[in-house]
Write a protein that holds these residues in place. Sequence first.
Motif, mmCIF file in Angstrom:
data_model
loop_
_atom_site.group_PDB
_atom_site.id
_atom_site.type_symbol
_atom_site.label_atom_id
_atom_site.label_comp_id
_atom_site.label_asym_id
_atom_site.label_seq_id
_atom_site.Cartn_x
_atom_site.Cartn_y
_atom_site.Cartn_z
ATOM 1 N N VAL A 110 3.008 -1.418 -6.582
ATOM 2 C CA VAL A 110 2.098 -0.439 -5.983
ATOM 3 C C VAL A 110 2.595 -0.012 -4.606
ATOM 4 O O VAL A 110 3.384 -0.700 -3.961
ATOM 5 C CB VAL A 110 0.663 -0.997 -5.842
ATOM 6 C CG1 VAL A 110 0.069 -1.333 -7.195
ATOM 7 C CG2 VAL A 110 0.628 -2.208 -4.918
ATOM 8 N N ASP A 111 2.085 1.140 -4.173
ATOM 9 C CA ASP A 111 2.257 1.560 -2.791
ATOM 10 C C ASP A 111 1.150 0.910 -1.964
ATOM 11 O O ASP A 111 0.336 0.149 -2.478
ATOM 12 C CB ASP A 111 2.178 3.082 -2.672
ATOM 13 C CG ASP A 111 2.985 3.790 -3.751
ATOM 14 O OD1 ASP A 111 3.922 3.175 -4.282
ATOM 15 O OD2 ASP A 111 2.658 4.939 -4.061
ATOM 16 N N HIS A 112 1.075 1.267 -0.706
ATOM 17 C CA HIS A 112 0.134 0.606 0.182
ATOM 18 C C HIS A 112 -0.369 1.591 1.224
ATOM 19 O O HIS A 112 0.328 1.898 2.184
ATOM 20 C CB HIS A 112 0.819 -0.589 0.857
ATOM 21 C CG HIS A 112 -0.051 -1.366 1.786
ATOM 22 N ND1 HIS A 112 0.450 -2.226 2.731
ATOM 23 C CD2 HIS A 112 -1.397 -1.409 1.918
ATOM 24 C CE1 HIS A 112 -0.544 -2.762 3.402
ATOM 25 N NE2 HIS A 112 -1.684 -2.285 2.928
ATOM 26 N N ASP A 113 -1.576 2.126 1.006
ATOM 27 C CA ASP A 113 -2.225 2.963 2.024
ATOM 28 C C ASP A 113 -2.728 2.066 3.150
ATOM 29 O O ASP A 113 -3.367 1.034 2.892
ATOM 30 C CB ASP A 113 -3.417 3.721 1.428
ATOM 31 C CG ASP A 113 -2.993 4.844 0.492
ATOM 32 O OD1 ASP A 113 -1.877 5.366 0.663
ATOM 33 O OD2 ASP A 113 -3.784 5.195 -0.405
ATOM 34 N N GLU A 114 -2.468 2.470 4.377
ATOM 35 C CA GLU A 114 -2.948 1.691 5.518
ATOM 36 C C GLU A 114 -4.471 1.808 5.646
ATOM 37 O O GLU A 114 -5.073 2.824 5.291
ATOM 38 C CB GLU A 114 -2.275 2.166 6.800
ATOM 39 C CG GLU A 114 -0.774 1.936 6.834
ATOM 40 C CD GLU A 114 -0.405 0.465 6.777
ATOM 41 O OE1 GLU A 114 -1.126 -0.349 7.366
ATOM 42 O OE2 GLU A 114 0.607 0.131 6.122
ATOM 43 N N ASN A 115 -5.088 0.753 6.174
ATOM 44 C CA ASN A 115 -6.552 0.703 6.263
ATOM 45 C C ASN A 115 -7.140 1.797 7.135
ATOM 46 O O ASN A 115 -8.282 2.220 6.929
ATOM 47 C CB ASN A 115 -7.004 -0.660 6.799
ATOM 48 C CG ASN A 115 -6.697 -1.783 5.836
ATOM 49 O OD1 ASN A 115 -6.506 -1.572 4.644
ATOM 50 N ND2 ASN A 115 -6.628 -3.000 6.352
ATOM 51 N N ASP A 116 -6.376 2.276 8.114
ATOM 52 C CA ASP A 116 -6.896 3.292 9.032
ATOM 53 C C ASP A 116 -6.298 4.671 8.769
ATOM 54 O O ASP A 116 -6.371 5.560 9.613
ATOM 55 C CB ASP A 116 -6.635 2.886 10.486
ATOM 56 C CG ASP A 116 -5.146 2.672 10.770
ATOM 57 O OD1 ASP A 116 -4.333 2.679 9.801
ATOM 58 O OD2 ASP A 116 -4.781 2.490 11.950
ATOM 59 N N ALA A 117 -5.714 4.873 7.593
ATOM 60 C CA ALA A 117 -5.029 6.133 7.306
ATOM 61 C C ALA A 117 -6.004 7.310 7.294
ATOM 62 O O ALA A 117 -7.047 7.263 6.631
ATOM 63 C CB ALA A 117 -4.311 6.041 5.961
ATOM 64 N N GLN A 118 -5.654 8.357 8.024
ATOM 65 C CA GLN A 118 -6.402 9.606 8.019
ATOM 66 C C GLN A 118 -5.642 10.696 7.261
ATOM 67 O O GLN A 118 -6.166 11.776 7.003
ATOM 68 C CB GLN A 118 -6.680 10.061 9.456
ATOM 69 C CG GLN A 118 -7.484 9.070 10.259
ATOM 70 C CD GLN A 118 -8.830 8.773 9.632
ATOM 71 O OE1 GLN A 118 -9.581 9.680 9.276
ATOM 72 N NE2 GLN A 118 -9.150 7.480 9.469
ATOM 73 N N TYR A 119 -4.397 10.431 6.972
ATOM 74 C CA TYR A 119 -3.555 11.228 6.090
ATOM 75 C C TYR A 119 -2.717 10.197 5.346
ATOM 76 O O TYR A 119 -2.942 8.994 5.490
ATOM 77 C CB TYR A 119 -2.697 12.220 6.896
ATOM 78 C CG TYR A 119 -1.911 13.179 6.032
ATOM 79 C CD1 TYR A 119 -2.567 14.131 5.247
ATOM 80 C CD2 TYR A 119 -0.514 13.121 5.978
ATOM 81 C CE1 TYR A 119 -1.863 14.993 4.435
ATOM 82 C CE2 TYR A 119 0.200 13.989 5.166
ATOM 83 C CZ TYR A 119 -0.481 14.920 4.399
ATOM 84 O OH TYR A 119 0.224 15.767 3.594
ATOM 85 N N PHE A 120 -1.774 10.611 4.527
ATOM 86 C CA PHE A 120 -0.927 9.638 3.843
ATOM 87 C C PHE A 120 -0.141 8.841 4.879
ATOM 88 O O PHE A 120 0.706 9.387 5.583
ATOM 89 C CB PHE A 120 0.033 10.337 2.888
ATOM 90 C CG PHE A 120 -0.661 11.054 1.754
ATOM 91 C CD1 PHE A 120 -1.363 10.342 0.803
ATOM 92 C CD2 PHE A 120 -0.621 12.426 1.656
ATOM 93 C CE1 PHE A 120 -2.006 10.991 -0.252
ATOM 94 C CE2 PHE A 120 -1.253 13.092 0.619
ATOM 95 C CZ PHE A 120 -1.951 12.376 -0.330
#
Length: 463
Positions: A46-56
Amino acid sequence: MKSRLITAVMMLSGIGCLQAVNPIIQTNFTPDPAPYVHGDTVYLFVDHDENDAQYFLMEDWQLYSTDDMVNWTYRGTPISTGTFSWATQGDKAWASQAIERDGKWYWYICAQDAESGLDAIGVAVADAPEGPYRDALGCPLTKPGFGFIDPSVFIDDDGQAYLFWGNNGLWMAKLNRDMISFDGEIRYIDELDDEKAFGPKVMKRDYALNKRMLKSNFEEAPWVSKRNGIYYLVYAAGGVPEFMAYSTAENINGPWTYRGRIMNEAENSFTIHGGLIEIGGRNFMFYHNGKLPNGGGFRRSSCVEEFSYGDDGSIPFMPFTNEGVKTPLKNLNPYVRVEAETMADSYGVRTDRNKGTERHYLKSVDNGDWIMLRSVDFGKGGAGRRFVANVSALRPGSSIEVRIDALGNKPVAQLEVKPTGCFDKWQEQSTEIGDVEGVHDVYLLFSGDDESEVLRCDYWILK
């Protein structure tokens, strides 16, 4: 017992055995799931979106595994943009897929080429699924280009390997046996038939906007497989927001015939991405949504649904469910070491961000946090057994309670965790567990003061 713990127990008091388990990973945001069956194990890249991401915002890729399709074990964060010296660092770690061949594991990723700013496909190689991985080439596998994302690797029955990829267009190439070079030229696939998907009026309307889109409802996220001599191409379709569709072909080179929609637009996410597998005579479709707390279009999570092919080989339309996989492939054995980062559901806890071959554990464990494991088989005659956990803690007063079938039930064991001096010092600690027989869901409920992290847990076992 602190208020947060009381609230957690009250919320789930009396809930029965089957819990909502979609999304299947709660400790991190895990978009673009790429499952791979190896023996009796499913590896989920899997990929990993950061917890505070407001965009990719995506720095690295993670690995999970299961042998029962309901309890998932975190296997580390084996690769990151730092694995690829040519890539933009700290971001753009987009969709990937991995495969094993001749004892080597090949993890195909897409990242941004730092020099050109364009998308490119790279490949890392390792001797084991969890790594350690190295950049196989030291440069992109593909020349950077617009839409060169979302690789899908496939090995045909004759041993020939192929790589597909693309956004707003679909490309393919043969792979040599070494899996890190192409055999021949890259080919753009323009044989996708999808007038049935949109109709001629829509196609005519969109012609001036995007000529390539006219040739197919393909948007991105290809997933290639084969069943009973028929090739299947599953993909994100229709523009934004995306839905999941598929096409089939009698030849890997096409032409591809549109077969229809198989999933609607993802819940709380404008993208959808996934893949299908078969294991134990059963079929599973993975995808992502934005349904976790704080989730959304830039903070997405892996999910799975079970399905059956039609008699004609068709993939059915699949509604989204909270339950996901209802029946496990097997029961979990608690008399063999169970990694603490194995779970079907959880609240509050996080996992480390270590590389795949390093120690993994639960961290950020606060008062009232919990994990749940499904279908744990205690067997018969449980008297005299002990619950053993490898833990670390800074302060006295923390505990792990073992509860059966519902978080609100009385504990069958309570381990009072003794301080180990620091979080890097681990110690096995144990307590008696009540006489439990048969198959149950198991909750580990963590408690302590409300000031900060109460403990960390590496693994547990019944003895």
